[in-house]
Design a protein around this motif. Structure first.
Motif, short mmCIF file in Angstrom:
data_model
loop_
_atom_site.label_atom_id
_atom_site.label_comp_id
_atom_site.label_asym_id
_atom_site.label_seq_id
_atom_site.Cartn_x
_atom_site.Cartn_y
_atom_site.Cartn_z
N TYR A 69 0.79 -1.23 0.00
CA TYR A 69 0.00 0.00 0.00
C TYR A 69 0.82 1.29 0.00
O TYR A 69 0.27 2.37 -0.18
CB TYR A 69 -0.95 0.02 1.20
CG TYR A 69 -2.08 -0.97 1.05
CD1 TYR A 69 -3.10 -0.74 0.14
CD2 TYR A 69 -2.10 -2.15 1.79
CE1 TYR A 69 -4.13 -1.65 -0.02
CE2 TYR A 69 -3.13 -3.06 1.63
CZ TYR A 69 -4.15 -2.81 0.73
OH TYR A 69 -5.16 -3.71 0.57
N SER A 70 2.11 1.22 0.19
CA SER A 70 2.91 2.45 0.25
C SER A 70 3.23 2.94 -1.15
O SER A 70 3.26 2.17 -2.11
CB SER A 70 4.20 2.21 1.03
OG SER A 70 5.05 1.36 0.30
N LEU A 77 11.47 8.28 4.19
CA LEU A 77 10.81 7.27 5.03
C LEU A 77 10.93 7.71 6.48
O LEU A 77 12.02 7.68 7.06
CB LEU A 77 11.46 5.90 4.81
CG LEU A 77 11.27 5.33 3.41
CD1 LEU A 77 12.26 4.21 3.16
CD2 LEU A 77 9.84 4.84 3.22
N TRP A 78 9.82 8.18 7.04
CA TRP A 78 9.78 8.60 8.44
C TRP A 78 9.46 7.39 9.29
O TRP A 78 8.41 6.77 9.13
CB TRP A 78 8.73 9.67 8.66
CG TRP A 78 9.10 10.99 8.08
CD1 TRP A 78 8.69 11.50 6.89
CD2 TRP A 78 9.97 11.94 8.67
NE1 TRP A 78 9.27 12.73 6.70
CE2 TRP A 78 10.05 13.04 7.77
CE3 TRP A 78 10.70 12.00 9.85
CZ2 TRP A 78 10.81 14.16 8.03
CZ3 TRP A 78 11.46 13.12 10.12
CH2 TRP A 78 11.51 14.18 9.21
N ASN A 114 6.06 6.04 7.71
CA ASN A 114 5.14 6.91 6.98
C ASN A 114 3.68 6.66 7.39
O ASN A 114 2.80 6.49 6.56
CB ASN A 114 5.32 6.78 5.47
CG ASN A 114 6.65 7.32 5.02
OD1 ASN A 114 7.42 7.87 5.80
ND2 ASN A 114 6.95 7.18 3.74
N HIS A 115 3.45 6.62 8.69
CA HIS A 115 2.13 6.51 9.33
C HIS A 115 1.51 5.12 9.25
O HIS A 115 0.35 4.95 9.60
CB HIS A 115 1.14 7.54 8.77
CG HIS A 115 1.64 8.94 8.83
ND1 HIS A 115 1.79 9.63 10.00
CD2 HIS A 115 2.07 9.78 7.85
CE1 HIS A 115 2.27 10.83 9.76
NE2 HIS A 115 2.46 10.95 8.46
N ILE A 154 14.57 8.42 8.25
CA ILE A 154 14.71 9.28 9.43
C ILE A 154 13.90 8.69 10.57
O ILE A 154 12.68 8.51 10.46
CB ILE A 154 14.22 10.72 9.14
CG1 ILE A 154 14.96 11.30 7.94
CG2 ILE A 154 14.39 11.59 10.37
CD1 ILE A 154 14.41 12.64 7.47
N PHE A 155 14.58 8.38 11.67
CA PHE A 155 13.92 7.87 12.87
C PHE A 155 13.49 9.05 13.73
O PHE A 155 14.28 9.96 13.98
CB PHE A 155 14.88 6.99 13.68
CG PHE A 155 14.93 5.57 13.21
CD1 PHE A 155 14.34 4.55 13.94
CD2 PHE A 155 15.57 5.24 12.03
CE1 PHE A 155 14.39 3.25 13.51
CE2 PHE A 155 15.62 3.93 11.58
CZ PHE A 155 15.03 2.92 12.33
N ARG A 156 12.25 9.03 14.18
CA ARG A 156 11.71 10.03 15.09
C ARG A 156 11.30 9.34 16.37
O ARG A 156 10.57 8.35 16.34
CB ARG A 156 10.45 10.66 14.47
CG ARG A 156 10.61 12.06 14.06
CD ARG A 156 9.35 12.73 13.61
NE ARG A 156 8.31 11.94 12.99
CZ ARG A 156 7.51 12.40 12.03
NH1 ARG A 156 7.64 13.61 11.59
NH2 ARG A 156 6.58 11.64 11.53
N ALA A 157 11.76 9.86 17.50
CA ALA A 157 11.42 9.24 18.78
C ALA A 157 11.48 10.29 19.88
O ALA A 157 12.10 11.34 19.72
CB ALA A 157 12.37 8.09 19.08
#
Length: 189
Positions: A69-70, A77-78, A114-115, A154-157
């Motif tokens: 689905y992406s 790529l978050w 990406n959510h 990109i890693f978000r935390a």
């Protein structure tokens, strides 16, 4: 059971007792493609019977759905990493008291790309999220590189994931990161 449990988690029905009443919701049945739901006892047996091989197969299903689905060529790529306490009541198996959350809970770590949920882990007790991420970030990056080549990752935390070995490992794998810092007196000055 897997589809019902995953859908239940996504809509905030973390407690298995909620699933004894969820089949009265026709929109839940339609969204999951189920004609009837399992009760909390069946889901409890399902969760307690999971072994490492079954968990790996479930994670693989999430990744396959993401690939299907992406978008084919995303700009970036978050990778959002978050631990969520699942509060438990009564005498539930594997519960532990978390001093941070000041209650009894189990700890789930969800990794979205990406959510889209791509990894969902459930620690028995209140395992430190940094330990869970440290054991998983290589696999996440390798999976993304295999399917999306050199697209920036990109890693978000939040601040709970700050650990030198994680940051160093992300950089060595060619990924970027945005990790929050908890407020402290040195930073405030």
């Amino acid at each position: 059971n897997f589809i019902q449990r995953l859908a239940g988690l996504l809509i905030g029905k973390e407690d298995l007792n909620d699933h004894d009443h969820i089949d009265a919701d026709p929109s839940f049945l339609a969204a999951t493609g189920l004609s009837a739901t399992s009760g909390c006892a069946s889901l409890c047996n399902f969760e307690n019977s999971l072994n490492e091989g079954t968990l790996r197969a479930m994670q693989k299903s999430l990744r396959e759905l993401f690939i299907h689905y992406s978008p084919r060529n995303p700009d970036v790529l978050w990778v959002d990493v978050d631990c969520t306490p699942i509060y438990v009541y009564g005498n539930q198996e594997h519960k532990e008291y978390s001093g941070h959350y000041r209650d009894y809970c189990l700890m789930a770590m969800v990794i979205f790309v990406n959510h889209f949920p791509v990894y969902v882990t459930l620690a028995r007790g209140c395992e430190d999220g940094r330990n869970m991420l440290e054991g998983l970030y290589n696999e996440v990056i390798d999976f993304l590189r295999k399917h999306f080549g050199n697209t920036p990752v990109i890693f978000r935390a939040d601040a709970g994931f700050v650990r030198e070995s994680i940051v160093r490992g992300l950089v060595q794998k060619g990924a970027y990161y945005v990790i929050g810092y908890a407020p402290n007196r040195a930073l405030q000055k």
